[in-house]
Design an enzyme around this catalytic site. Structure first.
Site, PDB file in Angstrom:
ATOM      1  N   LYS A 190       0.857  -1.200   0.000  1.00 40.87           N
ATOM      2  CA  LYS A 190       0.000   0.000   0.000  1.00 40.87           C
ATOM      3  C   LYS A 190       0.886   1.241   0.000  1.00 40.87           C
ATOM      4  O   LYS A 190       1.465   1.614   1.006  1.00 40.87           O
ATOM      5  CB  LYS A 190      -0.946   0.060   1.206  1.00 40.87           C
ATOM      6  CG  LYS A 190      -2.079   1.037   0.878  1.00 40.87           C
ATOM      7  CD  LYS A 190      -2.674   1.765   2.038  1.00 40.87           C
ATOM      8  CE  LYS A 190      -1.948   2.942   2.575  1.00 40.87           C
ATOM      9  NZ  LYS A 190      -1.792   4.105   1.694  1.00 40.87           N
ATOM     10  N   GLU A 266       9.286   0.883  10.980  1.00 40.82           N
ATOM     11  CA  GLU A 266      10.378   1.832  10.727  1.00 40.82           C
ATOM     12  C   GLU A 266       9.739   3.211  10.815  1.00 40.82           C
ATOM     13  O   GLU A 266       9.002   3.601   9.913  1.00 40.82           O
ATOM     14  CB  GLU A 266      10.949   1.657   9.322  1.00 40.82           C
ATOM     15  CG  GLU A 266      11.586   0.325   9.048  1.00 40.82           C
ATOM     16  CD  GLU A 266      12.959   0.185   9.648  1.00 40.82           C
ATOM     17  OE1 GLU A 266      13.478   1.171  10.208  1.00 40.82           O
ATOM     18  OE2 GLU A 266      13.497  -0.921   9.575  1.00 40.82           O
ATOM     19  N   CYS A 301      13.657  10.290   6.944  1.00 41.58           N
ATOM     20  CA  CYS A 301      13.431   9.860   8.334  1.00 41.58           C
ATOM     21  C   CYS A 301      14.667  10.092   9.195  1.00 41.58           C
ATOM     22  O   CYS A 301      14.565  10.425  10.365  1.00 41.58           O
ATOM     23  CB  CYS A 301      13.032   8.398   8.350  1.00 41.58           C
ATOM     24  SG  CYS A 301      14.143   7.369   7.388  1.00 41.58           S
ATOM     25  N   GLU A 400       9.258  15.798  14.927  1.00 45.60           N
ATOM     26  CA  GLU A 400       9.744  15.583  13.568  1.00 45.60           C
ATOM     27  C   GLU A 400       9.032  16.539  12.616  1.00 45.60           C
ATOM     28  O   GLU A 400       7.811  16.504  12.488  1.00 45.60           O
ATOM     29  CB  GLU A 400       9.471  14.132  13.166  1.00 45.60           C
ATOM     30  CG  GLU A 400      10.177  13.747  11.900  1.00 45.60           C
ATOM     31  CD  GLU A 400       9.900  12.317  11.496  1.00 45.60           C
ATOM     32  OE1 GLU A 400       8.768  11.849  11.681  1.00 45.60           O
ATOM     33  OE2 GLU A 400      10.834  11.667  10.987  1.00 45.60           O
TER      34      GLU A 400
HETATM   35  P1  NAD Z   1       2.394   8.334   7.628  1.00 42.29           P
HETATM   36  O1  NAD Z   1       2.611   7.586   8.893  1.00 42.29           O
HETATM   37  O2  NAD Z   1       1.378   9.412   7.610  1.00 42.29           O
HETATM   38  O3  NAD Z   1       1.943   7.329   6.463  1.00 42.29           O
HETATM   39  C1  NAD Z   1       2.678   6.154   6.179  1.00 42.29           C
HETATM   40  C2  NAD Z   1       1.741   5.141   5.572  1.00 42.29           C
HETATM   41  O4  NAD Z   1       0.742   4.808   6.529  1.00 42.29           O
HETATM   42  C3  NAD Z   1       1.013   5.639   4.320  1.00 42.29           C
HETATM   43  O5  NAD Z   1       0.899   4.595   3.398  1.00 42.29           O
HETATM   44  C4  NAD Z   1      -0.345   6.024   4.868  1.00 42.29           C
HETATM   45  O6  NAD Z   1      -1.382   5.943   3.911  1.00 42.29           O
HETATM   46  C5  NAD Z   1      -0.552   5.000   5.971  1.00 42.29           C
HETATM   47  N1  NAD Z   1      -1.471   5.472   7.006  1.00 42.29           N
HETATM   48  C6  NAD Z   1      -1.690   6.763   7.400  1.00 42.29           C
HETATM   49  N2  NAD Z   1      -2.649   6.801   8.344  1.00 42.29           N
HETATM   50  C7  NAD Z   1      -3.031   5.513   8.569  1.00 42.29           C
HETATM   51  C8  NAD Z   1      -3.984   4.915   9.430  1.00 42.29           C
HETATM   52  N3  NAD Z   1      -4.757   5.640  10.243  1.00 42.29           N
HETATM   53  N4  NAD Z   1      -4.106   3.566   9.406  1.00 42.29           N
HETATM   54  C9  NAD Z   1      -3.348   2.826   8.567  1.00 42.29           C
HETATM   55  N5  NAD Z   1      -2.450   3.330   7.720  1.00 42.29           N
HETATM   56  C10 NAD Z   1      -2.286   4.669   7.717  1.00 42.29           C
HETATM   57  O7  NAD Z   1       3.823   8.810   7.186  1.00 42.29           O
HETATM   58  P2  NAD Z   1       4.190   9.699   5.912  1.00 42.29           P
HETATM   59  O8  NAD Z   1       3.726  11.078   6.195  1.00 42.29           O
HETATM   60  O9  NAD Z   1       3.756   9.021   4.650  1.00 42.29           O
HETATM   61  O10 NAD Z   1       5.792   9.612   5.916  1.00 42.29           O
HETATM   62  C11 NAD Z   1       6.554  10.352   6.793  1.00 42.29           C
HETATM   63  C12 NAD Z   1       6.951   9.531   7.994  1.00 42.29           C
HETATM   64  O11 NAD Z   1       7.628   8.334   7.584  1.00 42.29           O
HETATM   65  C13 NAD Z   1       7.932  10.271   8.867  1.00 42.29           C
HETATM   66  O12 NAD Z   1       7.577  10.130  10.217  1.00 42.29           O
HETATM   67  C14 NAD Z   1       9.261   9.560   8.591  1.00 42.29           C
HETATM   68  O13 NAD Z   1      10.192   9.644   9.616  1.00 42.29           O
HETATM   69  C15 NAD Z   1       8.815   8.173   8.360  1.00 42.29           C
HETATM   70  N6  NAD Z   1       9.832   7.408   7.599  1.00 42.29           N
HETATM   71  C16 NAD Z   1      10.598   6.487   8.291  1.00 42.29           C
HETATM   72  C17 NAD Z   1      11.586   5.775   7.614  1.00 42.29           C
HETATM   73  C18 NAD Z   1      12.421   4.744   8.343  1.00 42.29           C
HETATM   74  O14 NAD Z   1      13.031   3.904   7.680  1.00 42.29           O
HETATM   75  N7  NAD Z   1      12.474   4.751   9.663  1.00 42.29           N
HETATM   76  C19 NAD Z   1      11.803   5.993   6.256  1.00 42.29           C
HETATM   77  C20 NAD Z   1      11.021   6.938   5.595  1.00 42.29           C
HETATM   78  C21 NAD Z   1      10.029   7.634   6.292  1.00 42.29           C
END
Ligand code: NAD
Length: 498
Positions: A190, A266, A301, A400
Site C-alpha cells: 500500500k 520503521e 526519516c 519531527e
Molecule cells: P504516515 O505515517 O502518515 O503514512 C505512512 C503510511 O501509513 C502511508 O501509506 C499512509 O497511507 C498510511 N497510514 C496513514 N494513516 C493511517 C492509518 N490511520 N491507518 C493505517 N495506515 C495509515 O507517514 P508519511 O507522512 O507518509 O511519511 C513520513 C513519515 O515516515 C515520517 O515520520 C518519517 O520519519 C517516516 N519514515 C521512516 C523511515 C524509516 O526507515 N524509519 C523511512 C522513511 C520515512
C-alpha cells in the site's frame, strides 16, 4: 557517441499513468468506484485520479495473495527459481529507470537527478541483492544428542502487507519487497496516497518479469481506509510499515484488535548531528550537515535535523552550513541541475511553515531561509531554513518536522552533547565528527540509535541493517537481517531409532 540529455518536460508530457489498483495480476478499479487525486507538488495540478481502495478491495487482494501462497506458485518454487525471476524484475527496473524516476519526481517533487541516480538504481539494486542472496542461505541442524535430529528451518510467513510513506516511494517499497518476495511470501503493497504512481508501474514490471498473479498486489488508497483495513485484516500475517511513529502505534493497536499479526515498524527520527571542536575538516562537516538536512527537501526519516555544535566553534560552523544551504535553493524538480525540489503536498508545506513559525515564537533565532519559495508556480517549495539558539526542549528540537529546517544547539563538552543527543523519543540515527578516535568510538557507543555515522553522514548501502531504537521502531530493513521478519523458524524433531 555522447547521449543526448533527456528532455524531462517532454517525457513527462508523453507519460501514461497507471491509476488502478493491481490485484491478482490485473489493474482494477476500486469496488466503490471511488478515486483520489494524484498531485504534482511542483505546480499543484492533478496528474491523474487513482483508485481509492477500501475494506472490500483489501479483502480481494488478501484473498488473492493467500490463494497464490497456498497454491505454491511462488512460495514452493526453489530459491534459485525465485532468484531468476527477481533478477529479471531488477533488470526491467533498470531498463525503465527513466520512466520510474519521472513518476517519482512528478508525484512527490524530488529532483529528477536524485530520483534517477539514487532512488531508482537503489531500488533495483535492492531487488537484485535479495535475489542473489536467497539461494545462499542455509538452514540449521541443532547440536542435539545421538537419538534425535533437530532441524531448524525457515519458512515464508505467508501474506505480507507493506505500508509505506511518500518520501522515497520506490525505495521504501523495495526494502520490503526484496526480502519478502525472495523468501517466498505473497505481498500487498500500500503506497502512500501522496505518491502511488511508481508502485503501480513497479507491479506491472514484476508481473512482466514472471512474478505470478496474486504474489505482488498494489492496493492504492488512503491510510484511514486501505491502510487500516490491512492492519485489521484477519488473514494478513505481518504488516511491515514505514511511516510516522503516530501511525506505527495505530498498527500495534490493529494487530491487537485482530489476529495478533506481526508488526515491524520503521518510524520517525530526530537525528543529532554532533560536531566536536577537534573536527579537523569543518568544511567537509558543514557540507555534510547541510546535505544531511536539505537533501530530499528534508523529507528523510534520518535527516540530521538537530545540529549539535561545540560552542567554541558554533558561530563559524553555522555560517559555513548556511553558505552551503544557499547553494541549494529549491527549483523545478524536472531540471537536472535542481538540487532541492518541492515539498510533497500542501498539507506538508503548511506543516513545515507552521513549525518555522513555532521556532521563532519559542525564541529560536531564524538565521536563514524560513519562507515559501516560487509561489507563482502553484507548487510547494520552502527555502533551506536554519535556526540557531535552539534548546533541546523546544518543539522544533523534539518533534519531527520532515522538511528543510535545521535546529542548531550548542554544547560545552562531550557529556553534554551525548545527553542532548539521546534526549529524544527517537533513536533512528546519529552522527559525530571528531578527529579523536577515542572520542569517536566512545561517543558512537553511547548514542542510542540504530545507525551512527562517524565523520560522514548518511553513508548507506544494502549490506547493512537500517532501523531504530526507542520510538523509531523495531525490526530492521536491509541486509540479511531483514529476512528474519519475513520468515518463521520451524523446529522439526526426528527420532533416530537405530
Ligand atoms: P504516515 O505515517 O502518515 O503514512 C505512512 C503510511 O501509513 C502511508 O501509506 C499512509 O497511507 C498510511 N497510514 C496513514 N494513516 C493511517 C492509518 N490511520 N491507518 C493505517 N495506515 C495509515 O507517514 P508519511 O507522512 O507518509 O511519511 C513520513 C513519515 O515516515 C515520517 O515520520 C518519517 O520519519 C517516516 N519514515 C521512516 C523511515 C524509516 O526507515 N524509519 C523511512 C522513511 C520515512
Amino acid at each position: 557517441m555522447t547521449s543526448q540529455p533527456i528532455n524531462w518536460h517532454g517525457e513527462a508530457a508523453n507519460l501514461t499513468f497507471r491509476n488502478n489498483a493491481f490485484i491478482d495480476g490485473k489493474f482494477v478499479s476500486a469496488q466503490s468506484g471511488d478515486v483520489f487525486d494524484a498531485i504534482n507538488p511542483a505546480n499543484g495540478k492533478i496528474l491523474t485520479k487513482v483508485a481509492s481502495c477500501d475494506v472490500a478491495d483489501v479483502d480481494i487482494a488478501v484473498h488473492s495473495a493467500r490463494k497464490a501462497f497456498e497454491a505454491g506458485v511462488w512460495s514452493r518454487r526453489s530459491p534459485a527459481e525465485r532468484k531468476k525471476v527477481l533478477q529479471r524484475f531488477a533488470e526491467l527496473m533498470y531498463k525503465h529507470a527513466d520512466e520510474l524516476a519521472l513518476l517519482e519526481t512528478l508525484n512527490m517533487g524530488k529532483p529528477i537527478s536524485d530520483a534517477r541516480s539514487i532512488d531508482v538504481p537503489g531500488s533495483a539494486n535492492t531487488i537484485a541483492w535479495y535475489a542473489e542472496a536467497i539461494d545462499k542461505i542455509y538452514d540449521e541442524i541443532a547440536p542435539t544428542g545421538h537419538g534425535a535430529l533437530g532441524m531448524i528451518t525457515r519458512e515464508a510467513v505467508g501474506v505480507v502487507a507493506a505500508v509505506v510513506p511518500w518520501n522515497f516511494p520506490l525505495l521504501m517499497a523495495c526494502w520490503k519487497l526484496g526480502p519478502s518476495l525472495a523468501a517466498g511470501n505473497s505481498v500487498i503493497l500500500k503506497p502512500a496516497e501522496q505518491s502511488p504512481l511508481s508502485a503501480l508501474r513497479l507491479a506491472e514490471l514484476a508481473s512482466e518479469a514472471g512474478v505470478p498473479d496474486g504474489v505482488f498486489n498494489v492496493v492504492t488508497g488512503l491510510g484511514e481506509t486501505a491502510g487500516r483495513a490491512l492492519g485489521l485484516h484477519m488473514d494478513v500475517d505481518i504488516v511491515t510499515f514505514t511511516g510516522s511513529t503516530e501511525v506505527g502505534k495505530l498498527f500495534m493497536g490493529y494487530s491487537g484488535q485482530s489476529n495478533l499479526k506481526r508488526i515491524a515498524l520503521e518510524c520517525g527520527g530526530k537525528t543529532p548531528h554532533i560536531v566536536m571542536a577537534d573536527c579537523a575538516n569543518l568544511d567537509e562537516a558543514a557540507t555534510a550537515a547541510a546535505f544531511g538536512i536539505f537533501f530530499n527537501q528534508g523529507e528523510v526519516c534520518n535527516a540530521g535535523s538537530r545540529l549539535l555544535v561545540d560552542r567554541k566553534i558554533k558561530d563559524a560552523f553555522v555560517e559555513k552550513v548556511i553558505a552551503v544551504g544557499k547553494t541549494l535553493i529549491p527549483g523545478d524538480p524536472l531540471d537536472p541541475q535542481t538540487k532541492m525540489g518541492a515539498i510533497v503536498s500542501k498539507n506538508q508545506l503548511d506543516r513545515v511553515l507552521d513549525y518555522i513559525e513555532v521556532g521563532s515564537k519559542e525564541g529560536a533565532t531564524l538565521l536563514s531561509g524560513g519562507k515559501q519559495h516560487l509561489t507563482e508556480t502553484g507548487g510547494y517549495f520552502v527555502e533551506p531554513t536554519v535556526f540557531d539558539g535552539v534548546t533541546n526542549s523546544m518543539r522544533i528540537a523534539q518533534e519531527e518536522i520532515f522538511g528543510p529546517v535545521l535546529a542548531t544547539i550548542s554544547f560545552a563538552d562531550t557529556d553534554e552533547a551525548v545527553r542532548i543527543a539521546n534526549d529524544t523519543i527517537y533513536g533512528l540515527a546519529a552522527a559525530v565528527w571528531t578527529d579523536n578516535i577515542d572520542t569517536a568510538l566512545s561517543t558512537a557507543r553511547r548514542l542510542r540509535a540504530g545507525s551512527v555515522w562517524v565523520n560522514n553522514f548518511d553513508e548507506s548501502n544494502i549490506t547493512v541493517p537500517f532501523g531504530g531504537y526507542k520510538q523509531s521502531g523495531f525490526g530492521r530493513d536491509k541486509s540479511l537481517h531483514a529476512i528474519d521478519k519475513y520468515t518463521e523458524l520451524k523446529t522439526t524433531w526426528i527420532k533416530i531409532r537405530a
